[in-house]
Design a protein around this motif. Structure first.
Motif, short mmCIF file in Angstrom:
data_model
loop_
_atom_site.label_atom_id
_atom_site.label_comp_id
_atom_site.label_asym_id
_atom_site.label_seq_id
_atom_site.Cartn_x
_atom_site.Cartn_y
_atom_site.Cartn_z
N LYS A 420 0.86 -1.27 -0.05
CA LYS A 420 0.14 -0.18 -0.16
C LYS A 420 0.81 1.26 0.04
O LYS A 420 0.33 2.32 0.40
CB LYS A 420 -1.03 0.18 1.31
CG LYS A 420 -1.80 -1.12 1.14
CD LYS A 420 -2.85 -1.15 2.59
CE LYS A 420 -3.68 -2.35 2.72
NZ LYS A 420 -4.60 -2.43 3.62
N ALA A 421 2.32 1.24 -0.72
CA ALA A 421 2.87 2.33 -0.44
C ALA A 421 2.42 3.31 -1.36
O ALA A 421 1.95 3.17 -2.36
CB ALA A 421 4.39 1.78 -1.09
N ARG A 422 2.57 4.47 -0.94
CA ARG A 422 2.22 5.90 -1.75
C ARG A 422 3.02 5.95 -2.92
O ARG A 422 4.35 5.68 -2.94
CB ARG A 422 2.39 6.80 -0.93
CG ARG A 422 1.29 6.91 0.33
CD ARG A 422 1.71 8.10 1.31
NE ARG A 422 0.62 8.31 2.35
CZ ARG A 422 0.51 9.27 3.34
NH1 ARG A 422 1.34 10.31 2.95
NH2 ARG A 422 -0.19 9.16 4.35
N GLY A 423 2.49 6.25 -3.78
CA GLY A 423 3.11 6.70 -5.22
C GLY A 423 3.32 5.32 -6.23
O GLY A 423 3.87 5.20 -7.13
N ARG A 424 2.56 4.07 -5.57
CA ARG A 424 2.72 2.68 -6.57
C ARG A 424 1.99 3.06 -7.94
O ARG A 424 2.53 2.44 -8.64
CB ARG A 424 2.27 1.65 -5.74
CG ARG A 424 0.87 1.64 -5.31
CD ARG A 424 0.58 0.53 -4.69
NE ARG A 424 -1.04 0.43 -4.31
CZ ARG A 424 -1.57 0.90 -3.44
NH1 ARG A 424 -0.99 1.71 -2.43
NH2 ARG A 424 -3.19 0.96 -3.27
N GLY A 425 1.19 3.80 -7.75
CA GLY A 425 0.39 4.00 -9.11
C GLY A 425 1.21 4.95 -10.07
O GLY A 425 1.42 4.47 -11.20
N LEU A 426 2.10 5.87 -9.38
CA LEU A 426 3.12 6.60 -10.37
C LEU A 426 3.95 5.66 -11.14
O LEU A 426 4.59 5.75 -11.83
CB LEU A 426 3.66 7.73 -9.16
CG LEU A 426 4.65 8.48 -10.27
CD1 LEU A 426 4.06 9.18 -11.43
CD2 LEU A 426 5.14 9.57 -9.23
N LEU A 427 4.39 4.62 -9.86
CA LEU A 427 5.51 3.87 -10.41
C LEU A 427 4.89 2.98 -11.56
O LEU A 427 5.91 2.46 -12.22
CB LEU A 427 5.96 2.80 -9.16
CG LEU A 427 6.83 1.83 -9.23
CD1 LEU A 427 8.47 2.43 -9.81
CD2 LEU A 427 7.26 1.15 -8.00
N ASP A 428 3.80 2.32 -11.46
CA ASP A 428 3.23 1.60 -12.46
C ASP A 428 3.30 2.44 -13.80
O ASP A 428 3.69 1.96 -14.90
CB ASP A 428 1.79 1.20 -12.15
CG ASP A 428 1.20 0.26 -12.94
OD1 ASP A 428 2.07 -0.25 -13.88
OD2 ASP A 428 -0.04 0.13 -13.00
N LEU A 429 2.87 3.52 -13.68
CA LEU A 429 2.99 4.57 -14.70
C LEU A 429 4.36 4.51 -15.37
O LEU A 429 4.39 4.60 -16.58
CB LEU A 429 2.08 6.04 -14.42
CG LEU A 429 2.18 6.83 -15.49
CD1 LEU A 429 1.67 6.44 -16.53
CD2 LEU A 429 1.60 8.34 -15.14
N LEU A 430 5.25 4.87 -14.57
CA LEU A 430 6.77 5.14 -14.96
C LEU A 430 7.18 3.86 -15.86
O LEU A 430 7.88 3.84 -16.69
CB LEU A 430 7.76 5.40 -13.81
CG LEU A 430 7.42 6.81 -13.26
CD1 LEU A 430 8.52 6.85 -12.07
CD2 LEU A 430 7.75 7.74 -14.15
N ALA A 431 6.70 2.63 -15.14
CA ALA A 431 7.08 1.37 -15.77
C ALA A 431 6.62 1.15 -17.21
O ALA A 431 7.26 0.57 -17.95
CB ALA A 431 6.65 0.41 -14.92
N PHE A 432 5.51 1.57 -17.52
CA PHE A 432 4.90 1.61 -18.76
C PHE A 432 5.06 2.98 -19.94
O PHE A 432 4.59 2.70 -20.86
CB PHE A 432 3.43 1.42 -18.73
CG PHE A 432 2.87 -0.14 -18.36
CD1 PHE A 432 2.91 -1.26 -19.21
CD2 PHE A 432 2.39 -0.33 -16.88
CE1 PHE A 432 2.36 -2.25 -18.61
CE2 PHE A 432 2.25 -1.45 -16.38
CZ PHE A 432 2.33 -2.73 -17.45
N THR A 433 5.65 3.86 -19.08
CA THR A 433 5.87 4.78 -20.24
C THR A 433 6.78 4.62 -21.14
O THR A 433 6.57 5.18 -22.48
CB THR A 433 6.91 5.98 -19.53
OG1 THR A 433 5.71 6.52 -18.32
CG2 THR A 433 7.06 7.42 -20.05
N PRO A 434 7.93 3.65 -21.35
CA PRO A 434 8.55 3.40 -22.56
C PRO A 434 7.76 3.07 -23.51
O PRO A 434 8.38 2.83 -24.57
CB PRO A 434 9.67 2.57 -22.16
CG PRO A 434 9.93 2.76 -20.58
CD PRO A 434 8.48 3.23 -20.18
N ILE A 435 6.70 2.41 -23.33
CA ILE A 435 6.05 1.69 -24.38
C ILE A 435 5.60 2.82 -25.47
O ILE A 435 5.10 2.35 -26.57
CB ILE A 435 4.57 0.93 -23.82
CG1 ILE A 435 4.36 -0.36 -24.79
CG2 ILE A 435 3.33 1.93 -23.60
CD1 ILE A 435 3.33 -0.91 -24.34
N VAL A 436 5.31 4.10 -25.14
CA VAL A 436 4.95 5.09 -26.20
C VAL A 436 6.16 5.36 -26.83
O VAL A 436 5.95 6.61 -27.55
CB VAL A 436 4.24 6.38 -25.60
CG1 VAL A 436 2.94 5.69 -24.63
CG2 VAL A 436 5.01 7.03 -24.51
#
Length: 596
Positions: A420-436
């Motif tokens: 439940k760490a804060r910012g895990r949604g941002l981490l998910d977004l960062l991990a998928f950023t290179p796909i674009v």
């Protein structure tokens, strides 16, 4: 070999069961995250830093160097005016890019959807050919697939013109160096991906609505037009947008076919600008940002459509098995169509590479050409020092990138799905950023970074490893997240209660249970790393070539028969690697099952 979509929040809840009564208190896994200086905290922290660095730093340098004025005084749009203004012919380049991407996507979608319907819903013969027709083009690199169609569709010496059209019609209508030729090659090469996506959609769709419509008197065409296609519309749109983005960022087909006739798209224009003298990095960055924006819009639209597709779901908890449609008199014709598709997508491209590899100089098949066949090209490849260097580099980069990405993604997936760490949604977004980020844009962005950062890695294999890890990070996340979301966290909690540390739990519980998904992602990244050219072409240095770059250099030097021999060897190596990896995975899975 398809990519599993990342699990959604509702999927995760359904897999892990209802929340415990004390859900308001931090869970055991969440409390573990708060322990400072533990091995787990350090490992997770390092993984987060690496993901952020890989996803953001190259893009930051790309935008910084593109918008920075030549004298460094401030923000400037001079690079965009040079790239898109004056006599740059940017309008024709943009139109070519859009026509190429849209045409390739539509061709892939139509062919893939028709074949998926035939394979899943009909009693067509030759169903065993669908597997080979879907796997082989995925293994064959784009540069080899485009080269094989040069041998087939060259206006002067292509096999189709020399042996088919000229004897029958007296003309040579096939010109593979045209925009339509580019669309044909790219569309056929991506059709297996669309086929695999649409097969999954057909198998997940309850056919009871179609059967009810048929029992009510609707014709087969009416059922297909008014029931089947509307239910498949979200999947078809998402697949089309995926094909559009992949075609937009493609470099091999525009580089090999379009440049021969002065047809530029975004990727080939960036390559041309960086190969001109003096090099205009600003204009290349402006083209890269334009391509990045279009690709990002396509990916975001695809993601939005995938979320909205829940309104069209027909899968329920009730089991169903679709009854195959009997083709009747049309069965032989459909079977002939399947054979024709297999001929054009698998047999002809691979066979013409083997044929060209046995010639001293390429020529259309004839009695004279067949009499000159030799194995000299293979002997030349075996005695070519650069070939073994490229093979070694490809193996090191493929195995290294696959291993690093899957380990990194396993840790990041744990943070996203188990804490439940804060910012895990941002981490998910960062991990998928290179796909674009298209491959050529990524290569340019990374070159901007390490041309200015005082680290001596530019021109080494390490910079290629960074590029591969960045490029395939989102795909590793898809595999690892899908594997982890299928496991209940109770297994980890039980291990922790029994006294196991987080690292022991991760190594001895999570990783073995995720082994099938991790292995699938590892194999996929290994194969696509061997094929990768777009990001590599801007970052390699002499002596640090990989197999795809060596094949590109053979093409630029006009060594087509040597290129064909090298390509055949590369395909055999890829087939061998995939077979060994899956055999090892099957054996590992059996051993783990028996140990349990």
């Amino acid at each position: 070999m398809t990519l599993a979509p990342p699990p959604t929040a509702s999927d995760e809840k359904s897999l892990t069961g209802p929340a415990p009564a004390d859900a308001t208190r931090p869970g055991l896994l969440a409390r573990l995250v708060r322990r400072p200086f533990s091995a787990q905290t350090i490992l997770v922290g390092v993984a987060v830093v690496i993901v952020g660095y890989l996803a953001l730093v190259p893009l930051g340098y790309l935008f910084h160097d593109t918008f920075l004025s030549s004298d460094g005084s401030g923000v400037s749009f001079g690079a965009f005016s040079r790239a898109y203004g004056g006599n740059s012919q940017s309008g024709s380049m943009l139109l070519n890019s859009m026509w190429f991407a849209v045409g390739s996507a539509l061709l892939s979608l139509v062919v893939g959807t028709v074949l998926a319907y035939v394979q899943v819903r009909t009693d067509t013969p030759f169903k065993g050919l669908f597997f080979a027709a879907s796997i082989v083009p995925l293994i064959v690199p784009g540069i080899l697939y485009a080269t094989s169609w040069i041998f087939l569709g060259d206006p002067s010496s292509g096999i189709l013109n020399s042996l088919v059209f000229e004897p029958l019609f007296g003309t040579s209508p096939v010109n593979i160096y045209s925009l339509w030729g580019m669309i044909w090659v790219q569309g056929l090469h991506h059709a297996p991906v669309a086929f695999l996506l649409m097969v999954a959609a057909f198998r997940a769709m309850d056919p009871s609505l179609e059967e009810s419509a048929a029992m009510s008197g609707a014709t087969r065409g009416a059922v297909l037009r008014r029931i089947t296609i509307p239910l498949l519309r979200p999947a078809m749109i998402s697949a089309a947008l995926l094909m559009f983005v992949q075609s937009l960022e493609s470099f091999e087909v525009p580089g090999l076919l379009g440049l021969q006739n002065g047809i530029y798209v975004f990727t080939s224009r960036i390559y041309f600008v960086l190969r001109a003298y003096p090099v205009d990095y600003g204009s290349a960055g402006a083209y890269a940002i334009g391509l990045l924006v279009i690709a990002a819009v396509g990916v975001l639209l695809s993601h939005w459509l995938q979320r909205s597709s829940r309104n069209f779901q027909t899968v329920t908890g009730k089991a169903f098995r679709p009854r195959p449609v009997e083709l009747g008199r049309a069965r032989p014709f459909v079977g002939a169509g399947v054979l024709l598709y297999f001929l054009f997508t698998v047999l002809l491209p691979v066979a013409v590479l083997v044929y060209a590899s046995l010639l001293k100089f390429y020529a259309a098949p004839s009695r004279k050409a067949l009499s000159t066949m030799t194995l000299d090209n293979y002997r030349q490849v075996l005695h070519m020092p650069l070939a073994f260097t490229a093979l070694k580099n490809s193996l090191l980069l493929g195995i290294g990138a696959a291993t690093i990405v899957m380990i990194l993604c396993a840790v990041v997936s744990w943070v996203i799905l188990r804490t439940k760490a804060r910012g895990r949604g941002l981490l998910d977004l960062l991990a998928f950023t290179p796909i674009v980020i298209p491959g050529l844009v990524l290569g340019l962005a990374i070159s901007f970074v390490y041309l200015r950062v005082p680290l001596p890695i530019y021109g080494t294999l390490f910079i290629l490893l960074i590029a591969y890890c960045t490029r395939y990070l989102p795909y590793g996340m898809r595999y690892s997240s899908a594997a982890m979301s299928q496991m209940s966290p109770e297994l980890e909690e039980s291990a922790a209660v029994s006294g196991a540390s987080w690292f022991q739990t991760f190594r001895r519980v999570l990783l073995p249970l995720m082994s099938s998904g991790i292995l699938a992602g590892w194999v996929y990244i290994l194969v696509v790393s061997f094929r990768e050219l777009s990001s590599t072409i801007l970052l390699y240095s002499p002596g640090k070539e990989v197999l795809s770059v060596l094949i590109w250099e053979q093409f630029e030097n006009g060594q087509f028969t040597t290129l064909a021999a090298l390509g055949v060897c590369m395909i055999l190596i890829l087939v061998l690697l995939v077979s060994l990896a899956y055999r090892f995975g099957a054996r590992f899975g059996l051993q783990s099952d028996s140990s349990n």
